[in-house]
Design an enzyme around this catalytic site. Sequence first.
Site, PDB file in Angstrom:
ATOM      1  N   GLU A  95       0.790  -1.243   0.140  1.00 16.15           N
ATOM      2  CA  GLU A  95      -0.081   0.028  -0.017  1.00 16.15           C
ATOM      3  C   GLU A  95       0.844   1.145   0.051  1.00 16.15           C
ATOM      4  O   GLU A  95       1.943   1.241   0.317  1.00 16.15           O
ATOM      5  CB  GLU A  95      -0.852   0.136   1.329  1.00 16.15           C
ATOM      6  CG  GLU A  95      -1.953  -0.994   1.195  1.00 16.15           C
ATOM      7  CD  GLU A  95      -2.993  -1.041   2.408  1.00 16.15           C
ATOM      8  OE1 GLU A  95      -4.249  -1.237   2.095  1.00 16.15           O
ATOM      9  OE2 GLU A  95      -2.537  -0.706   3.495  1.00 16.15           O
ATOM     10  N   CYS A 108       3.546   8.632   1.220  1.00 22.09           N
ATOM     11  CA  CYS A 108       4.221   7.718   2.179  1.00 22.09           C
ATOM     12  C   CYS A 108       4.249   6.247   1.467  1.00 22.09           C
ATOM     13  O   CYS A 108       3.250   5.912   1.035  1.00 22.09           O
ATOM     14  CB  CYS A 108       3.265   7.475   3.315  1.00 22.09           C
ATOM     15  SG  CYS A 108       3.756   6.334   4.577  1.00 22.09           S
ATOM     16  N   CYS A 115       6.293  -6.891   6.815  1.00 20.14           N
ATOM     17  CA  CYS A 115       7.680  -6.629   7.765  1.00 20.14           C
ATOM     18  C   CYS A 115       7.779  -7.371   8.776  1.00 20.14           C
ATOM     19  O   CYS A 115       6.918  -8.204   9.359  1.00 20.14           O
ATOM     20  CB  CYS A 115       7.416  -4.857   8.508  1.00 20.14           C
ATOM     21  SG  CYS A 115       8.762  -4.486   9.572  1.00 20.14           S
ATOM     22  N   CYS A 119       6.622  -5.442  15.415  1.00 15.79           N
ATOM     23  CA  CYS A 119       6.391  -4.232  16.390  1.00 15.79           C
ATOM     24  C   CYS A 119       4.927  -4.742  16.861  1.00 15.79           C
ATOM     25  O   CYS A 119       3.963  -4.659  15.872  1.00 15.79           O
ATOM     26  CB  CYS A 119       6.605  -3.035  16.057  1.00 15.79           C
ATOM     27  SG  CYS A 119       8.204  -2.550  15.638  1.00 15.79           S
ATOM     28  N   CYS A 122       1.810  -2.339  15.577  1.00 15.75           N
ATOM     29  CA  CYS A 122       1.805  -2.046  13.916  1.00 15.75           C
ATOM     30  C   CYS A 122       1.193  -3.008  13.121  1.00 15.75           C
ATOM     31  O   CYS A 122       1.598  -4.032  13.387  1.00 15.75           O
ATOM     32  CB  CYS A 122       3.177  -1.774  13.556  1.00 15.75           C
ATOM     33  SG  CYS A 122       3.457  -1.742  11.900  1.00 15.75           S
ATOM     34  N   CYS A 339      -0.494   6.057  10.416  1.00 14.89           N
ATOM     35  CA  CYS A 339       0.790   5.495  10.655  1.00 14.89           C
ATOM     36  C   CYS A 339       0.660   4.212  11.351  1.00 14.89           C
ATOM     37  O   CYS A 339      -0.491   3.983  12.038  1.00 14.89           O
ATOM     38  CB  CYS A 339       1.580   6.442  11.657  1.00 14.89           C
ATOM     39  SG  CYS A 339       2.064   7.910  10.974  1.00 14.89           S
TER      40      CYS A 339
HETATM   41  N1  SAH Z   1       9.563   0.353   9.698  1.00 18.48           N
HETATM   42  C1  SAH Z   1      10.019   1.601   9.769  1.00 18.48           C
HETATM   43  C2  SAH Z   1       9.284   2.443   8.858  1.00 18.48           C
HETATM   44  C3  SAH Z   1       7.723   2.483   8.859  1.00 18.48           C
HETATM   45  S1  SAH Z   1       7.188   4.167   9.396  1.00 18.48           S
HETATM   46  C4  SAH Z   1       9.722   2.381  11.240  1.00 18.48           C
HETATM   47  O1  SAH Z   1       9.393   1.639  12.095  1.00 18.48           O
HETATM   48  O2  SAH Z   1      10.165   3.585  11.303  1.00 18.48           O
HETATM   49  C5  SAH Z   1       5.833   3.908  10.233  1.00 18.48           C
HETATM   50  C6  SAH Z   1       5.732   4.623  11.648  1.00 18.48           C
HETATM   51  O3  SAH Z   1       4.282   4.469  12.410  1.00 18.48           O
HETATM   52  C7  SAH Z   1       6.745   4.355  12.504  1.00 18.48           C
HETATM   53  O4  SAH Z   1       7.257   5.276  13.327  1.00 18.48           O
HETATM   54  C8  SAH Z   1       6.152   3.367  13.460  1.00 18.48           C
HETATM   55  O5  SAH Z   1       6.685   3.266  14.878  1.00 18.48           O
HETATM   56  C9  SAH Z   1       4.804   4.109  13.661  1.00 18.48           C
HETATM   57  N2  SAH Z   1       3.640   3.242  13.946  1.00 18.48           N
HETATM   58  C10 SAH Z   1       3.471   1.945  13.717  1.00 18.48           C
HETATM   59  N3  SAH Z   1       2.116   1.518  14.424  1.00 18.48           N
HETATM   60  C11 SAH Z   1       1.586   2.504  14.742  1.00 18.48           C
HETATM   61  C12 SAH Z   1       0.416   2.853  15.300  1.00 18.48           C
HETATM   62  N4  SAH Z   1      -0.475   1.885  15.249  1.00 18.48           N
HETATM   63  N5  SAH Z   1       0.052   3.991  15.553  1.00 18.48           N
HETATM   64  C13 SAH Z   1       0.993   5.217  15.359  1.00 18.48           C
HETATM   65  N6  SAH Z   1       2.001   5.028  14.800  1.00 18.48           N
HETATM   66  C14 SAH Z   1       2.608   3.664  14.531  1.00 18.48           C
HETATM   67 FE1  SF4 Z   2       8.021  -3.017  10.743  1.00 16.93          FE
HETATM   68 FE2  SF4 Z   2       5.845  -1.646  11.676  1.00 16.93          FE
HETATM   69 FE3  SF4 Z   2       7.696  -2.000  13.321  1.00 16.93          FE
HETATM   70 FE4  SF4 Z   2       8.122  -0.240  11.361  1.00 16.93          FE
HETATM   71  S1  SF4 Z   2       6.588  -0.107  12.947  1.00 16.93           S
HETATM   72  S2  SF4 Z   2       9.497  -1.966  11.674  1.00 16.93           S
HETATM   73  S3  SF4 Z   2       6.913  -1.281   9.939  1.00 16.93           S
HETATM   74  S4  SF4 Z   2       6.486  -3.651  12.309  1.00 16.93           S
END
Ligand code: SAH
Ligand code: SF4
Length: 350
Positions: A95, A108, A115, A119, A122, A339
């Site tokens: 996406e 974005c 991934c 996390c 996420c 995000c």
């Molecule tokens: N993998 C990279 C790039 C993805 S950026 C990274 O983690 O930085 C996506 C951003 O959104 C990251 O800062 C991530 O930590 C944040 N994110 C992930 N899940 C989220 C959520 N449920 N609510 C708000 N931010 C979130």
């Molecule tokens: Fe991967 Fe989501 Fe963690 Fe970024 S925030 S490293 S996209 S699992």
Amino acid sequence: MENNKILIYDLSLDSLKEKIKDLGQPGYRAEQIWTALYQTFRISPEEISTLPKDFRIKLDQVFSFQALTPVRAIQSSDGLTIKTLFRLGDGNFIEAVLMYYEDRRTLCISSQSGCGIGCSFCATGQMGFRRNLTSGEIVAQVLYYARNLTEVGEKVTNVVVMGMGEPFQNYDNVINAMNRLNHPKALGLGARRFTISTVGLIPKIIQFADEGYQYNLAISLHTVDDELRSKLIPINKKYPVDDLISACRYYVKKTSRRVTFEYALIQGINDSTEDAEALASKLRGLICHVNLIQLNPTKGFTEEGSSTDRANSFCETLEANNISCTIRLRRGIEIQAGCGQLATEAETKS
Ligand code: SAH
Ligand code: SF4
């Protein structure tokens, strides 16, 4: 991908020149193709009318011009966020999201399908890892939106690699994609219009600093408490907070550039005044900016985002400690375009 064709967006201008020479054509043909792809956003040889007809047919036989097939686009109710689901050549999905701000058109984009970092908060992490994108598949997301915007007289102004995936686990392809888009004969977007966000892969942060790229760097920090961070972000066990912040200090020293920290505020988990004080004390003396995001909801995580009041007071505590900070505008939440909300599981099953 179609048969054994080369995806044309996977090539730098120099490699394209080589290939075009192999086809018995002069080097300037490569430049013509390049500008057609990267400046006027043509998507097939037929559309490149400056080329002779025979050569266009040849190009079609050797190269694939289609990296992505748009499957579905959803728009938020205010019309300011558009999320597109794309099918890749091998049937995987990604996406990408376009966000309209007053003076910006920010894209974005994804660096991987899924991934593998996992996390807990996420949606992309919850779906698991499919594969790395090629540089051409990364580039093609930008070109797709650039073409759509051009049709209405607009332009992409910013690109953030904050979609699906961990960009620094696909370092070379991401950097090559940025270099291709930032090429003087491409979009005309300065390096500082690009931002790469990483969960904190230290060796790659060091490499990025040493290579001296001007692309912005963002680090997803979310807490400075190692125990909590390891629970939320498993790879913190390998790259703990103090080491990560040291790597950021190295980056700032080496590049004289500011680093951005992303901090998703989770109600009652990492959003207290003490948490803000602890963050400020870790970041003291570091040229940085903190981007606060009220956690967006995802299926696999039960905790909630902090209230706006708590986000404001967290921000005030940081500012009182001379740490610059903003609360990121929440966008596209109801269409799962915010995000951390990008995942294609539901779409591919429907
Ligand atoms: N993998 C990279 C790039 C993805 S950026 C990274 O983690 O930085 C996506 C951003 O959104 C990251 O800062 C991530 O930590 C944040 N994110 C992930 N899940 C989220 C959520 N449920 N609510 C708000 N931010 C979130
Ligand atoms: Fe991967 Fe989501 Fe963690 Fe970024 S925030 S490293 S996209 S699992």
